[in-house]
Design a protein around this motif. Structure first.
Motif, PDB file in Angstrom:
ATOM      1  N   GLU A  57       0.844  -1.201   0.000  1.00 14.80           N
ATOM      2  CA  GLU A  57       0.000   0.000   0.000  1.00 14.80           C
ATOM      3  C   GLU A  57       0.878   1.248   0.000  1.00 14.80           C
ATOM      4  OE1 GLU A  57      -3.846  -1.753   2.485  1.00 14.80           O
ATOM      5  OE2 GLU A  57      -2.289  -0.614   3.539  1.00 14.80           O
ATOM      6  N   PHE A  58       0.626   2.148  -0.950  1.00 15.07           N
ATOM      7  CA  PHE A  58       1.286   3.446  -0.985  1.00 15.07           C
ATOM      8  C   PHE A  58       0.453   4.396  -0.124  1.00 15.07           C
ATOM      9  CE2 PHE A  58       3.902   3.348  -5.163  1.00 15.07           C
ATOM     10  CZ  PHE A  58       4.445   2.125  -4.796  1.00 15.07           C
ATOM     11  N   LEU A  59       1.066   4.963   0.914  1.00 16.94           N
ATOM     12  CA  LEU A  59       0.334   5.742   1.902  1.00 16.94           C
ATOM     13  C   LEU A  59       0.425   7.233   1.620  1.00 16.94           C
ATOM     14  CD1 LEU A  59       1.508   3.866   5.136  1.00 16.94           C
ATOM     15  CD2 LEU A  59      -0.492   3.386   3.698  1.00 16.94           C
ATOM     16  N   THR A  60      -0.692   7.920   1.816  1.00 21.85           N
ATOM     17  CA  THR A  60      -0.752   9.380   1.776  1.00 21.85           C
ATOM     18  C   THR A  60      -1.687   9.832   2.896  1.00 21.85           C
ATOM     19  OG1 THR A  60      -2.591   9.364   0.206  1.00 21.85           O
ATOM     20  CG2 THR A  60      -0.361   9.477  -0.714  1.00 21.85           C
ATOM     21  N   THR A  61      -1.899  11.121   2.979  1.00 20.61           N
ATOM     22  CA  THR A  61      -2.845  11.662   3.959  1.00 20.61           C
ATOM     23  C   THR A  61      -4.091  12.142   3.246  1.00 20.61           C
ATOM     24  OG1 THR A  61      -1.867  13.861   3.806  1.00 20.61           O
ATOM     25  CG2 THR A  61      -0.976  12.372   5.472  1.00 20.61           C
ATOM     26  N   GLY A  62      -5.168  12.243   4.004  1.00 16.07           N
ATOM     27  CA  GLY A  62      -6.410  12.718   3.414  1.00 16.07           C
ATOM     28  C   GLY A  62      -6.283  14.120   2.876  1.00 16.07           C
ATOM     29  N   SER A  63      -5.441  14.967   3.529  1.00 14.94           N
ATOM     30  CA  SER A  63      -5.251  16.336   3.060  1.00 14.94           C
ATOM     31  C   SER A  63      -4.556  16.358   1.720  1.00 14.94           C
ATOM     32  CB  SER A  63      -4.444  17.129   4.085  1.00 14.94           C
ATOM     33  OG  SER A  63      -3.175  16.532   4.283  1.00 14.94           O
ATOM     34  N   ALA A  64      -3.658  15.381   1.490  1.00 18.80           N
ATOM     35  CA  ALA A  64      -2.973  15.332   0.212  1.00 18.80           C
ATOM     36  C   ALA A  64      -3.949  15.020  -0.895  1.00 18.80           C
ATOM     37  CB  ALA A  64      -1.859  14.280   0.243  1.00 18.80           C
ATOM     38  N   GLN A  65      -4.901  14.130  -0.636  1.00 22.07           N
ATOM     39  CA  GLN A  65      -5.906  13.828  -1.642  1.00 22.07           C
ATOM     40  C   GLN A  65      -6.787  15.032  -1.911  1.00 22.07           C
ATOM     41  OE1 GLN A  65      -7.819  10.280  -0.059  1.00 22.07           O
ATOM     42  NE2 GLN A  65      -6.735   9.049  -1.590  1.00 22.07           N
ATOM     43  N   THR A  66      -7.130  15.769  -0.848  1.00 19.13           N
ATOM     44  CA  THR A  66      -7.953  16.958  -1.032  1.00 19.13           C
ATOM     45  C   THR A  66      -7.226  18.003  -1.855  1.00 19.13           C
ATOM     46  OG1 THR A  66      -9.006  16.536   1.103  1.00 19.13           O
ATOM     47  CG2 THR A  66      -9.238  18.739   0.168  1.00 19.13           C
ATOM     48  N   ASP A  67      -5.925  18.207  -1.559  1.00 16.35           N
ATOM     49  CA  ASP A  67      -5.130  19.177  -2.321  1.00 16.35           C
ATOM     50  C   ASP A  67      -5.042  18.772  -3.777  1.00 16.35           C
ATOM     51  OD1 ASP A  67      -4.770  20.578  -0.031  1.00 16.35           O
ATOM     52  OD2 ASP A  67      -2.768  19.749   0.408  1.00 16.35           O
ATOM     53  N   LYS A  68      -4.919  17.476  -4.039  1.00 12.88           N
ATOM     54  CA  LYS A  68      -4.793  17.014  -5.413  1.00 12.88           C
ATOM     55  C   LYS A  68      -6.089  17.228  -6.176  1.00 12.88           C
ATOM     56  CE  LYS A  68      -4.935  12.657  -6.214  1.00 12.88           C
ATOM     57  NZ  LYS A  68      -4.612  11.212  -6.276  1.00 12.88           N
ATOM     58  N   SER A  69      -7.237  16.998  -5.510  1.00 12.64           N
ATOM     59  CA  SER A  69      -8.519  17.175  -6.182  1.00 12.64           C
ATOM     60  C   SER A  69      -8.841  18.633  -6.414  1.00 12.64           C
ATOM     61  CB  SER A  69      -9.622  16.512  -5.351  1.00 12.64           C
ATOM     62  OG  SER A  69      -9.716  17.152  -4.088  1.00 12.64           O
TER      63      SER A  69
ATOM     64  N   GLU B 283      -3.606   5.096  -0.642  1.00  9.94           N
ATOM     65  CA  GLU B 283      -4.129   5.644  -1.895  1.00  9.94           C
ATOM     66  C   GLU B 283      -4.010   4.656  -3.050  1.00  9.94           C
ATOM     67  OE1 GLU B 283      -3.401   9.436  -4.873  1.00  9.94           O
ATOM     68  OE2 GLU B 283      -2.752   9.534  -2.798  1.00  9.94           O
ATOM     69  N   ARG B 284      -2.965   3.816  -3.045  1.00  7.76           N
ATOM     70  CA  ARG B 284      -2.768   2.881  -4.161  1.00  7.76           C
ATOM     71  C   ARG B 284      -2.278   1.548  -3.607  1.00  7.76           C
ATOM     72  NH1 ARG B 284      -2.113   4.282  -9.799  1.00  7.76           N
ATOM     73  NH2 ARG B 284      -2.646   2.353 -10.864  1.00  7.76           N
TER      74      ARG B 284
END
Length: 490
Positions: free
Chosen positions: A192-204, A238-239
């Protein structure tokens, strides 16, 4: 006087002074043995280095790079810290590299005759979770299918099945870090490739516009504690990738070792398109600053891709390497190959071999004085004999030939025995090195010496020439003897 008669006479004279001839030959034997042993050691080092490069598949590949946007700006630096050498090299590189290594350039390189394949270099570090363990590891992109020798040997499993598969190839170091019992146990498990929820929000939200004024920040970092609290969020996977195979270690002892080819080392390999997408979506703040500066300076257009930092090009034959590099230069791209360093490596080994040979040559030079001394003593003992030979019609040339033949026999015999002694020394040294140095460390047998035919044949010829040269003065002195005075000599 016939040739064989002169040779028979020279051998008879040497037999009459066996001890002196043996001691003189010993000097030649030692000199030749030292020369052959030392030079064979230098040649062995060179052969082992080149064979190691060949085993690592470094002669068929080169690294290609294009115009770098990071070097397209003149960053202000204190005058005292400016490195003129680096500045000149940077300016030369900027003049030479005129094209970005993007997807279009990758496609054009693949069409060059002699190119077997090209693989863009995508490399990054990411936090992973596998088998209940969380850790950071290097991740790289790999072409699928991949003909590189880097992916030929697997400890378990196989290569990634397709370019779009959510699969990964890992190393044995990854298996140990993740706590798997064996390489086979890791195949089929997930990463699993880990990120934070804020990173996903910033990307969107990267492509959305808002009228709200952004809070004050420093390189994207919030300045107030409230902003820090807003940025904190839960870690998410995330992946997810499934482990398709485990690469075999390069070193037989299982420790970390050099990888095959020029591909950057990583612990996890995923399809190159997936790796490229991840690296763009999770770009670091400094990378965003460099890209923004590049767009402001006009070095890159708003719709232009930054391209790849480098790529690995494999040629069908090492002979094609020079031709392919010329085509890359015409395209405005740069390249690096281990072949660039080969001339320097050969020069270094040539110097080493020359120094080792010189040390052995000194021993042979000392032996030549012994040969000259033996010949002069032989003249004093055989003055009356020489006078008789000249009185019955022997020419000066024939007298010289007798002494030349005696010296040649000493040189040839010493050269042959010295070469055999060097061969024995090489074999004993190899076995002692393996027994007391390599075997205790778990390493395999290594032949530290290389004794090609031209080396021992050249050593014998060199000993023969030195011996004949050492006999020049004694032979000339013997030829000048007056037969009348020689007959009166006691």
């Amino acid at each position: 006087m016939p040739f064989f008669d002169i040779l028979r006479l020279a051998l008879r004279n040497l037999r009459e002074a066996k001890l002196r001839a043996t001691l003189t030959s010993m000097g030649v034997i030692v000199g030749v043995a030292v020369i052959v042993t030392m030079v064979s050691f230098g040649l062995g080092l060179q052969r082992n280095l080149l064979s190691r490069f060949k085993a690592l598949d470094l002669f068929n590949e080169m690294t290609v790079f294009g115009k770098s946007f990071a070097g397209a700006f003149n960053f202000d630096r204190p005058p005292g810290r400016r490195n003129q050498g680096n500045d000149s090299r940077r300016s030369q590189t900027e003049e030479t590299l005129t094209r970005v290594l993007d997807d279009a350039a990758i496609a054009d390189i693949g069409k060059i005759p002699g190119v077997a394949y090209i693989e863009p270099t995508v490399w990054f570090v990411v936090q992973l979770r596998s088998n209940g363990h969380t850790f950071g590891h290097q991740v790289a992109g790999a072409n699928v299918p991949n003909s590189s020798s880097h992916f030929k040997e697997f400890d378990a499993g196989q290569m990634i099945s397709s370019p779009s598969a959510d699969e990964a190839v890992v190393t044995e170091d990854f298996v140990r870090t993740a706590g798997f019992a064996s390489a086979g146990d890791a195949v089929g498990k997930t990463i699993e490739f880990l990120t934070t929820g804020s990173a996903q929000t910033d990307k969107s939200n990267q492509n959305t516009t808002t009228d709200d004024k952004e809070p004050p920040n420093f390189f994207g970092l919030p300045l107030s504690e409230e902003d820090f609290e807003q940025k904190d969020s839960q870690v998410v996977a995330e992946r997810t990738f499934h482990i398709a195979g485990v690469l075999k270690e390069a070193k037989p002892d299982g420790g970390p070792g050099p990888t095959r080819g020029l591909m950057p080392y990583a612990d996890v390999y995923i399809p190159v398109a997936t790796a490229r997408q991840w690296s763009i979506e999770h770009q670091g703040e400094q990378s965003r600053v460099i890209m923004a500066l590049a767009r402001e300076s006009g070095a890159i257009g708003n719709g232009e891709s930054p391209g790849y930092a480098s790529a690995i090009v494999r040629v069908t034959d090492p002979i094609k390497l020079t031709e392919v590099r010329q085509r890359l230069k015409q395209m405005g791209l740069g390249s690096f190959s281990i072949v660039d360093q080969m001339e320097q490596i050969r020069t270094v080994f040539l110097i080493i071999d020359a120094v080792l040979g010189l040390l052995g040559g000194i021993s042979l030079l000392v032996a030549s004085f012994g040969i000259a001394n033996t010949m002069i003593m032989s003249i004093l003992e055989r003055t009356r004999e020489i006078g008789i030979m000249k009185a019955i019609g022997a020419e000066d040339r024939e007298i010289k030939l007798i002494f030349f033949f005696e010296a040649a026999v000493i040189g040839f015999t010493g050269g042959v025995i010295g070469s055999l002694a060097a061969w024995g020394i090489d074999g004993i040294s190899n076995r002692l090195a393996y027994r007391f140095i390599l075997k205790p460390q778990g390493a395999s047998f290594v032949d530290f010496f290389h004794l090609p035919a031209y080396l021992w044949l050249g050593a014998i010829a060199f000993a023969l020439i030195v011996s004949i040269l050492a006999a020049l003065y004694p032979a000339a002195r013997a030829a000048r003897i007056d037969p009348v005075r020689a007959l009166r000599h006691d």
